[in-house]
Every structure is written in C-alpha cells, then in structure tokens.
Design a protein around this motif. Structure first.
Motif, PDB file in Angstrom:
ATOM      1  N   GLU A   1      -4.068 -23.894  -4.467  1.00 19.78           N
ATOM      2  CA  GLU A   1      -2.700 -23.401  -4.233  1.00 19.78           C
ATOM      3  C   GLU A   1      -1.656 -24.422  -4.652  1.00 19.78           C
ATOM      4  O   GLU A   1      -0.583 -24.076  -5.135  1.00 19.78           O
ATOM      5  CB  GLU A   1      -2.514 -23.017  -2.769  1.00 19.78           C
ATOM      6  CG  GLU A   1      -3.047 -21.648  -2.427  1.00 19.78           C
ATOM      7  CD  GLU A   1      -2.325 -21.020  -1.245  1.00 19.78           C
ATOM      8  OE1 GLU A   1      -1.123 -21.279  -1.066  1.00 19.78           O
ATOM      9  OE2 GLU A   1      -2.980 -20.277  -0.507  1.00 19.78           O
TER      10      GLU A   1
ATOM     11  N   TYR B   1      -3.381 -29.253   0.718  1.00 20.88           N
ATOM     12  CA  TYR B   1      -2.287 -28.669  -0.054  1.00 20.88           C
ATOM     13  C   TYR B   1      -1.180 -29.685  -0.304  1.00 20.88           C
ATOM     14  O   TYR B   1      -0.710 -29.864  -1.435  1.00 20.88           O
ATOM     15  CB  TYR B   1      -1.760 -27.465   0.730  1.00 20.88           C
ATOM     16  CG  TYR B   1      -0.650 -26.665   0.101  1.00 20.88           C
ATOM     17  CD1 TYR B   1      -0.738 -26.190  -1.203  1.00 20.88           C
ATOM     18  CD2 TYR B   1       0.488 -26.350   0.841  1.00 20.88           C
ATOM     19  CE1 TYR B   1       0.282 -25.430  -1.744  1.00 20.88           C
ATOM     20  CE2 TYR B   1       1.507 -25.586   0.303  1.00 20.88           C
ATOM     21  CZ  TYR B   1       1.399 -25.132  -0.992  1.00 20.88           C
ATOM     22  OH  TYR B   1       2.403 -24.376  -1.525  1.00 20.88           O
TER      23      TYR B   1
ATOM     24  N   ARG C   1      -4.206 -16.764   2.616  1.00 16.93           N
ATOM     25  CA  ARG C   1      -3.819 -17.733   3.637  1.00 16.93           C
ATOM     26  C   ARG C   1      -3.778 -17.100   5.026  1.00 16.93           C
ATOM     27  O   ARG C   1      -4.167 -17.727   6.015  1.00 16.93           O
ATOM     28  CB  ARG C   1      -2.458 -18.340   3.291  1.00 16.93           C
ATOM     29  CG  ARG C   1      -2.075 -19.507   4.163  1.00 16.93           C
ATOM     30  CD  ARG C   1      -0.685 -20.019   3.858  1.00 16.93           C
ATOM     31  NE  ARG C   1      -0.552 -20.577   2.524  1.00 16.93           N
ATOM     32  CZ  ARG C   1       0.516 -21.267   2.113  1.00 16.93           C
ATOM     33  NH1 ARG C   1       1.531 -21.451   2.953  1.00 16.93           N
ATOM     34  NH2 ARG C   1       0.582 -21.730   0.890  1.00 16.93           N
TER      35      ARG C   1
ATOM     36  N   ASN D   1       1.190 -15.131  -6.375  1.00 18.36           N
ATOM     37  CA  ASN D   1       1.747 -15.587  -5.101  1.00 18.36           C
ATOM     38  C   ASN D   1       1.358 -14.643  -3.966  1.00 18.36           C
ATOM     39  O   ASN D   1       1.081 -15.070  -2.842  1.00 18.36           O
ATOM     40  CB  ASN D   1       3.275 -15.668  -5.208  1.00 18.36           C
ATOM     41  CG  ASN D   1       3.868 -16.730  -4.305  1.00 18.36           C
ATOM     42  OD1 ASN D   1       3.215 -17.708  -3.944  1.00 18.36           O
ATOM     43  ND2 ASN D   1       5.114 -16.553  -3.917  1.00 18.36           N
TER      44      ASN D   1
ATOM     45  N   TYR E   1      -0.517 -24.280  -8.208  1.00 13.91           N
ATOM     46  CA  TYR E   1       0.325 -23.130  -8.554  1.00 13.91           C
ATOM     47  C   TYR E   1       1.715 -23.228  -7.943  1.00 13.91           C
ATOM     48  O   TYR E   1       2.730 -23.026  -8.627  1.00 13.91           O
ATOM     49  CB  TYR E   1      -0.370 -21.848  -8.082  1.00 13.91           C
ATOM     50  CG  TYR E   1       0.486 -20.623  -8.218  1.00 13.91           C
ATOM     51  CD1 TYR E   1       0.636 -20.018  -9.460  1.00 13.91           C
ATOM     52  CD2 TYR E   1       1.143 -20.075  -7.133  1.00 13.91           C
ATOM     53  CE1 TYR E   1       1.428 -18.887  -9.609  1.00 13.91           C
ATOM     54  CE2 TYR E   1       1.940 -18.955  -7.266  1.00 13.91           C
ATOM     55  CZ  TYR E   1       2.077 -18.363  -8.503  1.00 13.91           C
ATOM     56  OH  TYR E   1       2.864 -17.257  -8.648  1.00 13.91           O
ATOM     57  N   SER E   2       1.787 -23.548  -6.661  1.00 14.75           N
ATOM     58  CA  SER E   2       3.055 -23.509  -5.937  1.00 14.75           C
ATOM     59  C   SER E   2       4.062 -24.525  -6.443  1.00 14.75           C
ATOM     60  O   SER E   2       5.273 -24.294  -6.363  1.00 14.75           O
ATOM     61  CB  SER E   2       2.810 -23.736  -4.440  1.00 14.75           C
ATOM     62  OG  SER E   2       1.979 -22.731  -3.912  1.00 14.75           O
TER      63      SER E   2
ATOM     64  N   GLY F   1      -8.265 -12.963  -8.002  1.00  8.72           N
ATOM     65  CA  GLY F   1      -7.834 -14.245  -8.550  1.00  8.72           C
ATOM     66  C   GLY F   1      -8.379 -14.482  -9.946  1.00  8.72           C
ATOM     67  O   GLY F   1      -7.678 -15.023 -10.816  1.00  8.72           O
TER      68      GLY F   1
ATOM     69  N   ASN G   1      -2.181 -15.470  -3.013  1.00 10.62           N
ATOM     70  CA  ASN G   1      -2.229 -16.736  -2.267  1.00 10.62           C
ATOM     71  C   ASN G   1      -1.926 -16.528  -0.792  1.00 10.62           C
ATOM     72  O   ASN G   1      -2.630 -17.037   0.091  1.00 10.62           O
ATOM     73  CB  ASN G   1      -1.231 -17.732  -2.865  1.00 10.62           C
ATOM     74  CG  ASN G   1      -1.758 -18.395  -4.122  1.00 10.62           C
ATOM     75  OD1 ASN G   1      -2.955 -18.426  -4.368  1.00 10.62           O
ATOM     76  ND2 ASN G   1      -0.859 -18.924  -4.934  1.00 10.62           N
ATOM     77  N   TYR G   2      -0.862 -15.787  -0.515  1.00 13.46           N
ATOM     78  CA  TYR G   2      -0.469 -15.595   0.877  1.00 13.46           C
ATOM     79  C   TYR G   2      -1.350 -14.579   1.587  1.00 13.46           C
ATOM     80  O   TYR G   2      -1.538 -14.664   2.808  1.00 13.46           O
ATOM     81  CB  TYR G   2       1.014 -15.222   0.956  1.00 13.46           C
ATOM     82  CG  TYR G   2       1.883 -16.449   0.872  1.00 13.46           C
ATOM     83  CD1 TYR G   2       2.235 -17.153   2.008  1.00 13.46           C
ATOM     84  CD2 TYR G   2       2.303 -16.943  -0.362  1.00 13.46           C
ATOM     85  CE1 TYR G   2       2.996 -18.306   1.942  1.00 13.46           C
ATOM     86  CE2 TYR G   2       3.066 -18.098  -0.450  1.00 13.46           C
ATOM     87  CZ  TYR G   2       3.404 -18.773   0.711  1.00 13.46           C
ATOM     88  OH  TYR G   2       4.139 -19.928   0.635  1.00 13.46           O
TER      89      TYR G   2
ATOM     90  N   ILE H   1      -5.984 -21.691 -10.180  1.00 19.10           N
ATOM     91  CA  ILE H   1      -6.303 -20.380  -9.606  1.00 19.10           C
ATOM     92  C   ILE H   1      -7.808 -20.110  -9.680  1.00 19.10           C
ATOM     93  O   ILE H   1      -8.396 -19.529  -8.755  1.00 19.10           O
ATOM     94  CB  ILE H   1      -5.523 -19.272 -10.326  1.00 19.10           C
ATOM     95  CG1 ILE H   1      -4.016 -19.453 -10.097  1.00 19.10           C
ATOM     96  CG2 ILE H   1      -5.946 -17.896  -9.837  1.00 19.10           C
ATOM     97  CD1 ILE H   1      -3.594 -19.411  -8.657  1.00 19.10           C
TER      98      ILE H   1
ATOM     99  N   TRP I   1      -9.366 -22.155  -6.916  1.00 16.29           N
ATOM    100  CA  TRP I   1      -9.024 -21.509  -5.644  1.00 16.29           C
ATOM    101  C   TRP I   1      -9.932 -20.304  -5.385  1.00 16.29           C
ATOM    102  O   TRP I   1     -10.423 -20.112  -4.265  1.00 16.29           O
ATOM    103  CB  TRP I   1      -7.558 -21.087  -5.688  1.00 16.29           C
ATOM    104  CG  TRP I   1      -7.146 -20.113  -4.639  1.00 16.29           C
ATOM    105  CD1 TRP I   1      -6.862 -20.367  -3.334  1.00 16.29           C
ATOM    106  CD2 TRP I   1      -6.977 -18.694  -4.807  1.00 16.29           C
ATOM    107  NE1 TRP I   1      -6.522 -19.208  -2.677  1.00 16.29           N
ATOM    108  CE2 TRP I   1      -6.586 -18.167  -3.557  1.00 16.29           C
ATOM    109  CE3 TRP I   1      -7.111 -17.827  -5.891  1.00 16.29           C
ATOM    110  CZ2 TRP I   1      -6.337 -16.806  -3.369  1.00 16.29           C
ATOM    111  CZ3 TRP I   1      -6.855 -16.469  -5.713  1.00 16.29           C
ATOM    112  CH2 TRP I   1      -6.474 -15.982  -4.449  1.00 16.29           C
TER     113      TRP I   1
ATOM    114  N   THR J   1     -12.647 -20.203  -2.214  1.00 15.18           N
ATOM    115  CA  THR J   1     -12.389 -19.166  -1.213  1.00 15.18           C
ATOM    116  C   THR J   1     -13.631 -18.316  -1.001  1.00 15.18           C
ATOM    117  O   THR J   1     -14.027 -18.017   0.128  1.00 15.18           O
ATOM    118  CB  THR J   1     -11.220 -18.258  -1.648  1.00 15.18           C
ATOM    119  OG1 THR J   1     -10.037 -19.050  -1.773  1.00 15.18           O
ATOM    120  CG2 THR J   1     -10.961 -17.171  -0.617  1.00 15.18           C
TER     121      THR J   1
END
Length: 523
Positions: free
Chosen positions: A163, A107, A75, A68, A166-167, A226, A71-72, A131, A134, A138
C-alpha cells in the motif's frame, strides 16, 4: 508579438498553459507591461508538456480510484470479521489492535522509501510492482494456521508495504495531470474510494465469510482484483511530466535531505499534516472498534445481532456518509476559494469540530437507542470525511512537484505514527484495563460495551485538537502556496531558459521593480 501556432492541446483546466516560458502573467504585472511602452519578448506557446489527452487522464484517474477502492476494502475487511478472527486465533482486544498497528507500522516505515523513489523514478512501474506484492501477501495471509498468529500479524504488516508503494505516488500523478478546480474534482473522485472502499470492506468481508463459512475467504476477494489492476496499470497508465500541469518542465531534483529540510520548514504542510494525524487517529480507532462496539450495544439493549448484519449497517453508513462528505468538502473548497484563499484549512477545521458533538452523543446514546446512534454516526462521518480530498489538495499546492511524493510519504509517516498506528491498540488496551475493574466476566457484552464506550471518548478530544491545527494552518496557507508557485517557476526558468535578456525580463516583471524595455530576442 509575433503569430504563434494555434494548434494546441489544452491543459486539463480552463486556462492557457505556457510550457516553455514561465512568465508571470497574473494581474499583478506592472500596468505598462500589459499594454504601455514596455515591449514583450517574442515567445512560443507550445503543447502541454504531458502530451496526455484529457480522456486518457480520466482513464488514469478511474484506474487509480479502483486500486484505492481495493486497498481500503482489504484494510477494513479485517474489522468486518474481527469476532471470527478472535475466536480462530483465541486473542483478546489488545492483540486485535496489533493487527492494525502492524499494518500501519510497515506502511509508515516504507512510505518514505517509496516517496523518495516516486520523486525520481518511473511511478507507473513502482505502483505495478507494489500492487502485485500487496496481492500476494494478502492472499498468503488467509492461509496462516491458528497456531501462528504472529505469522498472520507479519502478513498483515507486509500488506502495508504494498500500500505504501501506491499511496505515496497516486496523488502526485493526479497533480501532474490536472490543475486548478479540475484537480480538486479529480482528487474528490480519487478519495471517494476511501469511504466507499471502507464500507464495502465491512459488507463484502462479513458476507463472504458467512457465505463460505470461513472468515479466510473474506481476504481472498481483493487479491484477485489486485492482479487485474496490475495489468491495467501496465497497459493504460502513462507517466506524466512532473509538474507538467503546473507549467513546469525540465525540473531537477534536489537531495533527499534537502527535500526533507524544506518540507519541515513548510508551515502549512506541517500544520495540515498534524491535523490529518488527528483525523487518522479517530478514523483508525472507529474503523476497527465501531462495529464490535455496536454489536455489544445491541446485545445490552436486548437485541443481539449477527456480526455480518452490524457490519452491513456500519458499512452502508460509511459508504453513504463518505460519499456525501467528500463531495461536499471538495465542492465547498472549490467554491469558497473563489472568495477566501484560506478556504481549505478552514473547511477541514470545521469538519473536525462539527464531528465532535455527533461522535460524543453517539457514544452517550449507544446504550439507550440504537437508531439514534446510527443517525449520529452518519452525520459524524459526513463531517469527518469533509477533509479527505482537501488535505491532499493542500499538500499538492504548497509543495513543489519534485518533492510531492516525498511530502506524501512524510505526511503518511506522521499521521500513522502518531495516529492510526497506535489508536486501535491504545483503545484495545484501555478497554481491557477498564473491563477488569467491573464485577463479572470481563469478556461479557455488557462489560465490553462499557469499557469500549469509555475508551472511545478519547477520540472526541482528538477531533478538537485536530481542528485547532487546521485553524493554525489557515494563517500560513496563502504565503506558502505563492512560495511554491514561485519556486516551481524559478526552477523551470533555470533549466529551460538560457537567454540573459529573457531572464532579466522575467525577473523584472515578477518582482514589479522595473518598467524598462527589454530587448526582443527569440529563445
């Protein structure tokens, strides 16, 4: 009652978990059922249905926290190098906003798909695949040439697919590993990653770009980490039983459309999701525009500052405020619920309503005193971050285990469709429109500052609306929680108990309608 095996694996809480018999043993049982003439059937207390140790549960939460965090970080790396991206692709504020809008759009569209899968298939494998995807997109986004801005938008949008995988799933794993107050604490740990990762995204992104002399390198840090996370998931994460921490077992899924219908009828879920939408709208707008707004404000005050410095300050404030806010929110929830079962939505409402004046005066004073503005931003973020862990906890206890991933997906779809999918773009469009109404160069720091300031006032009104949704949620939270607990027990009994006398006993005690003796038969 007969003797039973005492060699038990304790559930992850300070309570005894009855896995094979879902009997209501709360303090609302008939008095005679607790110690009078009524004779209880003999049952066997068995081990936690998850068969996952407490230590292993902590390891899983640590891995989920790290993912997490990444991810942020990724972002909000974009916001830390936004000026560089503008110069590289030669784009304006409106096109800047499209970057966040594209990401959020992918998303939220893919979240329901992964929510459906997360309630029915192996969540560990889904997360590992998401992941990995992602990480690849990226990294690929950092190689898009200057003439292909649409390609960069597409890559950033596809990051949202990873994402979403995962979220929608990670919080449900925590819910199936822990219960009660310990679940709230583990969610607090998990959601620490939002402010900490966001702040690190600003700091690491801007400083890595400055160190290498190219903003693209800022997007090449998180993909490597990741890939490491994929290995950690496959090696160390175990799939818990859905609803295992709540005493459920052998739960059966209903159809996807039935799930959606029941979720839509859940008042507490819908109202808290609308409240969270207001949080997402505000966070999305501030996350993208606050650093560039403060950089323009400093230029207007005669103190021009590098983007990396502004991002470092804003990132540091976000990390500290988020850490404090999430901790205060989760611990306040745990303690306040002991005396008020409506504590969670009330704390969320207070957070948004308290945030409003701090945010408003931060915007008002930004062109007068930078230090005071930073302080007001800090306290505003603390209040805003009270919500993160609590909102997740509300969803997990008002929705039954077999619908939690779907509910996570619905909440993501709602909050992003009406929240941060459009708020960055909307603020950018408003700022561009306002900047054309002033004399002089619309792209000058002075005009950009005033235009963004006027546009960002919108977020203060959204905070007030969000507070209203959470206050409304407090009216229904108790009954919806009890309903979810009752449905979970009923589902377990229907699939796990085949003794008619046992069923009669459970029905009579849970409804408080009968005090007659029940025949004793071992299941």
């Amino acid at each position: 009652m007969s003797n039973y095996d005492s060699n038990l694996t304790p559930p992850f809480d300070d309570s005894v978990q009855l896995s094979e018999m879902q009997v209501d043993v709360s303090d609302d049982l008939p008095i005679d059922a607790a110690g009078g003439d009524m004779e209880l059937p003999e049952v066997e207390i068995v081990e936690n249905t998850n068969h996952i140790s407490t230590k292993r549960g902590y390891v899983i939460v640590a891995i989920l926290f790290f993912i997490n965090l990444l991810n942020y970080m990724d972002r909000f790396t974009i916001a830390g190098v936004l000026k560089d991206i503008q110069d590289y692709y030669k784009i304006n504020n409106s096109e800047d906003g499209l970057l966040q809008t594209a990401f959020i759009s992918f998303y939220m569209v893919f979240s329901p798909i992964f929510g459906y899968m997360g309630d029915r298939f192996n969540r560990k494998i889904i997360m590992a695949g998401g992941i990995f995807f992602w990480s690849i997109v990226t990294l690929a986004g950092s190689f898009v040439p200057a003439d292909y801005f649409w390609g960069f938008i597409l890559m950033r949008g596809m990051v949202g697919v990873g994402e979403a995988s995962y979220s929608t799933i990670a919080p449900t794993l925590i819910a199936d590993l822990f219960t009660g107050g310990l679940r709230t604490r583990m969610l607090m740990v998990f959601y620490f990653a939002i402010p900490v990762g966001s702040g690190l995204g600003y700091i690491v992104g801007s400083n890595v770009a400055e160190a290498f002399g190219q903003w693209q390198y800022a997007l090449r840090v998180t993909p490597l980490l990741g890939i490491v996370c994929v290995g950690l998931i496959l090696i160390l994460v175990r799939e818990p039983v859905r609803g295992g921490a709540d005493g459920a077992h052998h739960l059966v899924n209903t159809s996807f459309f039935t799930d959606l219908k029941e979720i839509a009828k859940n008042k507490s879920f819908m109202l808290s999701s609308f409240g969270f939408t207001c949080v997402a709208f505000t966070v999305g707008a501030l996350a993208l525009w606050a650093p560039i707004f403060m950089q323009d404000a400093m230029s207007v005050l005669g103190h021009p500052t590098k983007a990396s410095t502004v991002s470092f300050i804003f990132g540091g404030i976000t990390v500290a405020a988020g850490f404090i806010g999430v901790a205060i929110g989760a611990e306040s929830s745990r303690r306040y619920k002991l005396i008020n079962p409506r504590a969670d939505p009330l704390i969320c409402a207070m957070g948004l309503l308290v945030c409003t004046p701090f945010l408003y005066f931060a915007l008002v004073l930004s062109g007068i005193n930078t230090t005071v503005t930073w302080v007001l931003i800090f306290f505003g973020e603390v209040a805003l971050c009270l919500n993160w862990a609590i909102i997740a906890d509300i969803l997990l206890y008002v929705v039954i285990p077999t619908r939690r991933s779907t509910a996570e997906a619905v909440q993501i779809l709602m909050s992003h469709l009406l929240g941060d999918a459009g708020s960055p773009y909307l603020i950018g469009v408003m700022a561009d429109g306002l900047s054309k109404g002033y004399k002089g160069n619309p792209s000058s720091p002075a005009i950009q500052f005033v235009a963004l300031q006027q546009s960002l006032y919108l977020t203060t009104f959204i905070c007030v609306i969000g507070g209203g949704f959470f206050l409304a949620c407090a009216l229904f939270i108790v009954q919806d929680k009890k309903k979810a607990e009752r449905q979970t027990k009923d589902m377990s009994m229907q699939t796990g108990a085949d003794n008619p006398a046992f069923d009669d006993f459970v029905n009579s005690t849970s409804s408080n309608r009968s005090s007659e003796k029940t025949p004793i038969r071992n299941p």
